[in-house]
Write a protein that holds these residues in place. Structure first.
Motif: not given
Length: 317
Positions: A255-284
């Protein structure tokens, strides 16, 4: 803001994940005003802490076009080792847990780089082994940890009345170090090169096997840090904890934008992605959605994110 500036913002890799995070927050605020309280926001951050740290390791491995399905089990084993050895000496417990997590990372890395086994198969097998070993070592029991060095990251402090913990600072440090390595060092450039095209990277003189092995070793180190943070949040080692960690970390990375095929993405996107997962589980949870349906929603997010990534790759080609 000019149209050109707006278009540039839309092209930013973080634009999509940030927009998704904002939309999720707005939706859950509308559904339940309790979502936006200071206490609940702090709770989301605490709940996202361990998965957020583990997601850094997952992100690094996925950047090399690999995957780690054993990261959650490694963290859980780390917590059990910390708790059981803590009765002898807390410092020895930390050294033992670090050693165990590094050993698992090293074995994964060796199997992938030396024997050339697929990362999916290696880490799936390691997940089974580590999960079973954890149950055997724990005797299917939970172990409570006394206040001290092992619960240090659970110590709290207030910022303008907003409750935070040292574990969140540890999370930010892990992300900062990972960001620096990926963006400011030759090692980081090698990681992207290996994930993008390992053959070209090898022809350019990059030691691809050494790079990949180092990433799996780093994954073990990060799992040990996550285990320490987990005991800081809940001072009890449970061999059945974090059963959805693999799904949640992969979701955060993709979700943070890192490609499962490798070579593209960032850990900052991963941080946002982790927050999205946290918000989703908490909100639900606040809305009253069963945990099983939350897992379904998370799985749908992973599939949708990978599908979008695949479409994006086709357009680039």
């Amino acid at each position: 803001m000019s149209a050109l500036t707006f278009q540039r913002l839309l092209r930013e890799p973080l634009a999509g994940p940030l927009a998704a995070l904002v939309v999720a927050c707005v939706v859950f605020f509308i559904l339940t005003p309790q979502f936006a309280t200071g206490y609940n926001i702090s709770l989301i951050l605490q709940q996202s802490m361990v998965i957020g740290i583990l997601a850094v390791a997952q992100s690094l491995i996925i950047l090399t076009a690999g995957i780690d399905l054993s990261i959650g089990a490694t963290c859980v084993l780390g917590t059990v080792v910390l708790a059981k050895v803590a009765g002898t000496d807390p410092v020895l417990a930390m050294v033992a847990a670090l050693g165990v997590c590094l050993l698992i990372g090293a074995i994964n890395g060796a199997l992938v780089t030396v024997i050339k086994l697929p990362p999916f198969i290696v880490t799936l097998g390691m997940f089974t082994i580590v999960a079973a070993a954890t149950q055997l070592y724990a005797g299917s029991q939970t172990y409570r940890v006394a206040d001290g060095p092992l619960t240090f990251l659970g110590k709290g402090f207030d910022v303008a009345g907003f409750p935070l913990t040292l574990g969140l600072l540890a999370l930010l440090v892990v992300y900062a170090v990972a960001w620096y390595v990926l963006n400011r060092t030759a090692t980081g450039r090698h990681v992207y090169a290996v994930g993008g095209n390992p053959v070209s990277a090898s022809l350019a003189g990059i030691k691809t096997s050494k790079t990949v092995f180092g990433i799996y070793l780093a994954s073990g180190l990060i799992a040990a840090i996550a285990a320490w943070a987990a005991l800081g949040r809940i001072p009890t080692a449970d061999p059945n904890a974090f059963q959805t960690a693999n799904l949640d970390t992969i979701t955060a990375v993709v979700i943070g934008g890192t490609s499962l095929f490798g070579g593209r993405g960032s850990v900052l996107g991963t941080l946002v992605g982790a927050l999205i997962v946290g918000v989703l589980r908490n909100g639900l949870t606040l809305v009253g959605i069963d945990n099983l349906y939350q897992n379904i929603a998370t799985g749908v997010l992973v599939i949708a994110a990978v599908a979008l990534d695949q479409l994006s790759r086709r357009r680039l080609q």
